[in-house]
Design a protein around this motif. Structure first.
Motif, short mmCIF file in Angstrom:
data_model
loop_
_atom_site.label_atom_id
_atom_site.label_comp_id
_atom_site.label_asym_id
_atom_site.label_seq_id
_atom_site.Cartn_x
_atom_site.Cartn_y
_atom_site.Cartn_z
N LEU A 52 6.76 -0.12 -2.05
CA LEU A 52 6.08 0.48 -3.19
C LEU A 52 6.16 -0.47 -4.39
N PHE A 53 5.00 -0.99 -4.79
CA PHE A 53 4.90 -1.88 -5.95
C PHE A 53 4.42 -1.08 -7.16
N THR A 54 5.10 -1.22 -8.27
CA THR A 54 4.62 -0.67 -9.54
C THR A 54 4.03 -1.83 -10.33
N VAL A 55 2.73 -1.74 -10.62
CA VAL A 55 2.05 -2.86 -11.28
C VAL A 55 1.32 -2.39 -12.53
N THR A 56 1.18 -3.32 -13.46
CA THR A 56 0.32 -3.10 -14.63
C THR A 56 -0.99 -3.81 -14.35
N ARG A 57 -2.07 -3.04 -14.32
CA ARG A 57 -3.40 -3.59 -14.01
C ARG A 57 -4.29 -3.31 -15.21
N GLY A 58 -4.53 -4.38 -15.99
CA GLY A 58 -5.24 -4.17 -17.25
C GLY A 58 -4.33 -3.40 -18.20
N THR A 59 -4.75 -2.21 -18.60
CA THR A 59 -3.92 -1.39 -19.49
C THR A 59 -3.26 -0.23 -18.74
N GLU A 60 -3.50 -0.16 -17.43
CA GLU A 60 -3.02 0.97 -16.64
C GLU A 60 -1.84 0.57 -15.76
N LYS A 61 -0.87 1.46 -15.65
CA LYS A 61 0.27 1.24 -14.74
C LYS A 61 0.04 2.08 -13.49
N VAL A 62 0.08 1.44 -12.31
CA VAL A 62 -0.20 2.16 -11.06
C VAL A 62 0.85 1.81 -10.02
N ASP A 63 1.05 2.74 -9.07
CA ASP A 63 1.92 2.50 -7.92
C ASP A 63 1.04 2.17 -6.72
N VAL A 64 1.40 1.09 -6.02
CA VAL A 64 0.62 0.64 -4.87
C VAL A 64 1.55 0.52 -3.66
N SER A 65 1.26 1.27 -2.60
CA SER A 65 2.06 1.20 -1.38
C SER A 65 1.43 0.21 -0.42
N VAL A 66 2.23 -0.77 0.01
CA VAL A 66 1.72 -1.83 0.89
C VAL A 66 2.59 -1.92 2.14
N PRO A 67 2.00 -1.76 3.33
CA PRO A 67 2.80 -1.88 4.55
C PRO A 67 3.19 -3.33 4.81
N THR A 68 4.30 -3.53 5.50
CA THR A 68 4.72 -4.88 5.87
C THR A 68 4.31 -5.17 7.30
N VAL A 69 4.16 -6.47 7.59
CA VAL A 69 3.94 -6.94 8.96
C VAL A 69 4.94 -8.06 9.22
N ALA A 70 5.13 -8.42 10.47
CA ALA A 70 6.06 -9.49 10.81
C ALA A 70 5.37 -10.84 10.68
N ASP A 71 6.07 -11.80 10.09
CA ASP A 71 5.54 -13.16 10.04
C ASP A 71 5.86 -13.88 11.35
N SER A 72 5.63 -15.18 11.41
CA SER A 72 5.81 -15.94 12.66
C SER A 72 7.25 -15.93 13.14
N LYS A 73 8.19 -15.66 12.24
CA LYS A 73 9.60 -15.61 12.63
C LYS A 73 10.13 -14.19 12.76
N GLY A 74 9.22 -13.22 12.65
CA GLY A 74 9.63 -11.84 12.79
C GLY A 74 10.12 -11.18 11.52
N HIS A 75 10.03 -11.90 10.39
CA HIS A 75 10.48 -11.34 9.12
C HIS A 75 9.36 -10.54 8.46
N PRO A 76 9.70 -9.51 7.69
CA PRO A 76 8.66 -8.71 7.05
C PRO A 76 7.96 -9.47 5.93
N MET A 77 6.67 -9.25 5.78
CA MET A 77 5.90 -9.88 4.71
C MET A 77 4.68 -9.01 4.40
N VAL A 78 4.13 -9.19 3.20
CA VAL A 78 2.93 -8.45 2.81
C VAL A 78 1.76 -9.39 2.51
N GLY A 79 2.05 -10.68 2.34
CA GLY A 79 0.98 -11.65 2.11
C GLY A 79 0.53 -11.76 0.67
#
Length: 356
Positions: free
Chosen positions: A199-226
């Motif tokens: 769950l990322f809390t970001v300021t976008r322009g003048t608005e603050k929003v929560d953005v949920s981003v799923p993770t995937v495994a990278d080439s070494k099996g570690h989580p990443m969102v890109g």
């Protein structure tokens, strides 16, 4: 002498002559064939307390500044070669003979399959980051408070963050915890298992929003969102750095020193010409750089007598230090400030580089 022997000798001489000419011709042609090497040579220096194109290298608005003297020179490395303009064998051979330059494989400067324009753009981004880090380090040293913002630079196409996190989003929190810097955000993502959401809390322009981003495994099996992030800073006053076409992060230490000199009474250099190099972290840690031998030659040729050297470059620097150039070891920005104070006053310890 029989005529047939004369003819035989004439043919032999002609054959040798033709063979010699062919070898010479092939040698000449070979000398001008492109080779996958880059020649590194001493580049120009710039005084961070001076001007470039009639504009101050460092300009500060919104805070009192003080007169300076002497110079705090950043140093550069010039290069010949690369995928877009390869050098020939003759140029490489001249470089191998010249002790002031280095000839290195092309891939050490230009990664394979990378567009040279891409590399130049990356150097420009690194320089911008270096300038921000230099300002942050200077203010940290002077105990002037500022705030850090983690900004989204870009997302990887096809990865979970693509279309969810947008360029210039400011990440203020991850999973409800403050995002103090890029490393904090990265560690928060790594704390998840692939498939879990962040769950990322970001300021976008003048608005603050929560953005949920799923993770995937990278080439070494570690989580990443890109997501590609950059630490940006909000300073209590405006600091602008103008260096023309200079790129890369290695001028960070000298930028920080120039900013500190302008923001504090007295003259840091004592009127001397001082050069140096080193990347800088906002915490003040000085990092190693490349091309130290060429940078020292450029510094000495421009008239510098003192060279601030990252601690991790000291052993290499000692092997090729030019006559008349004093190497001063800098582990941190604070070390460099303290060393310059000792050089100016003649009191205190000036840490020297030592052979490895």
């Amino acid at each position: 002498m029989p005529a047939n022997k004369l003819i035989s000798m004439s043919r032999r001489a002609l054959t040798l002559l033709l063979a010699g000419f062919l070898v010479l011709a092939l040698g000449v042609v070979g000398a001008f064939r492109p080779v996958p090497y880059v020649v590194l040579s001493p580049g120009p220096t710039e005084n961070t307390l001076g001007e470039v194109d009639k504009k101050p290298v460092i300009s500060i608005n919104g805070r009192e500044t003080y007169p300076t003297s002497g110079s705090l020179d950043l140093v550069t490395v010039a290069y010949q070669g690369g995928p877009a303009a390869p050098i020939d064998l003759l140029t490489a051979l001249r470089g191998w003979i010249d002790p002031t330059v280095a000839v290195v494989p092309q891939e050490t400067i230009f990664a394979p399959n990378r567009d040279p324009k891409e590399v130049e753009e990356e150097n420009t981004v690194e320089m911008t980051n270096s300038q921000d880090s230099a300002t942050a380090a200077a203010l940290t040293e002077l105990k002037i408070p500022y705030t850090t913002v983690v900004r989204v630079l870009s997302t990887e196409k096809g990865k979970p963050a693509d279309g969810k996190l947008l360029k210039d989003d400011e990440i203020s929190a991850v999973d409800g915890k403050p995002a103090a810097d890029v490393d904090v955000v990265s560690e928060a993502v790594k704390a998840h298992k692939p498939g879990e959401s962040v769950l990322f809390t970001v300021t976008r322009g003048t608005e603050k929003v929560d953005v949920s981003v799923p993770t995937v495994a990278d080439s070494k099996g570690h989580p990443m969102v890109g997501v590609v992030m950059q630490a940006r800073y909000k300073f209590p006053f405006d600091v602008k750095i103008n260096v023309g076409d200079v790129g890369g992060p290695s001028a960070g230490l000298m930028f920080s020193l120039g900013i500190i000199d302008k923001l504090t009474p007295g003259e840091m250099t004592g009127g001397k010409q001082i050069a140096g190099t080193g990347t800088i972290q906002p915490s003040g840690e000085v990092g190693a750089i490349g091309g130290i031998a060429q940078k020292m030659v450029g510094a000495r040729d421009s008239g510098a007598t003192v060279f601030l050297t990252p601690a991790d470059n000291c052993a290499e620097a000692m092997e090729s230090v030019p006559d008349g150039l004093r190497l001063v070891r800098a582990n941190t920005l604070h070390d460099a400030v303290t060393a310059l104070d000792a050089l100016r006053t003649g009191k205190g310890n000036v840490p020297a580089c030592q052979a490895g």
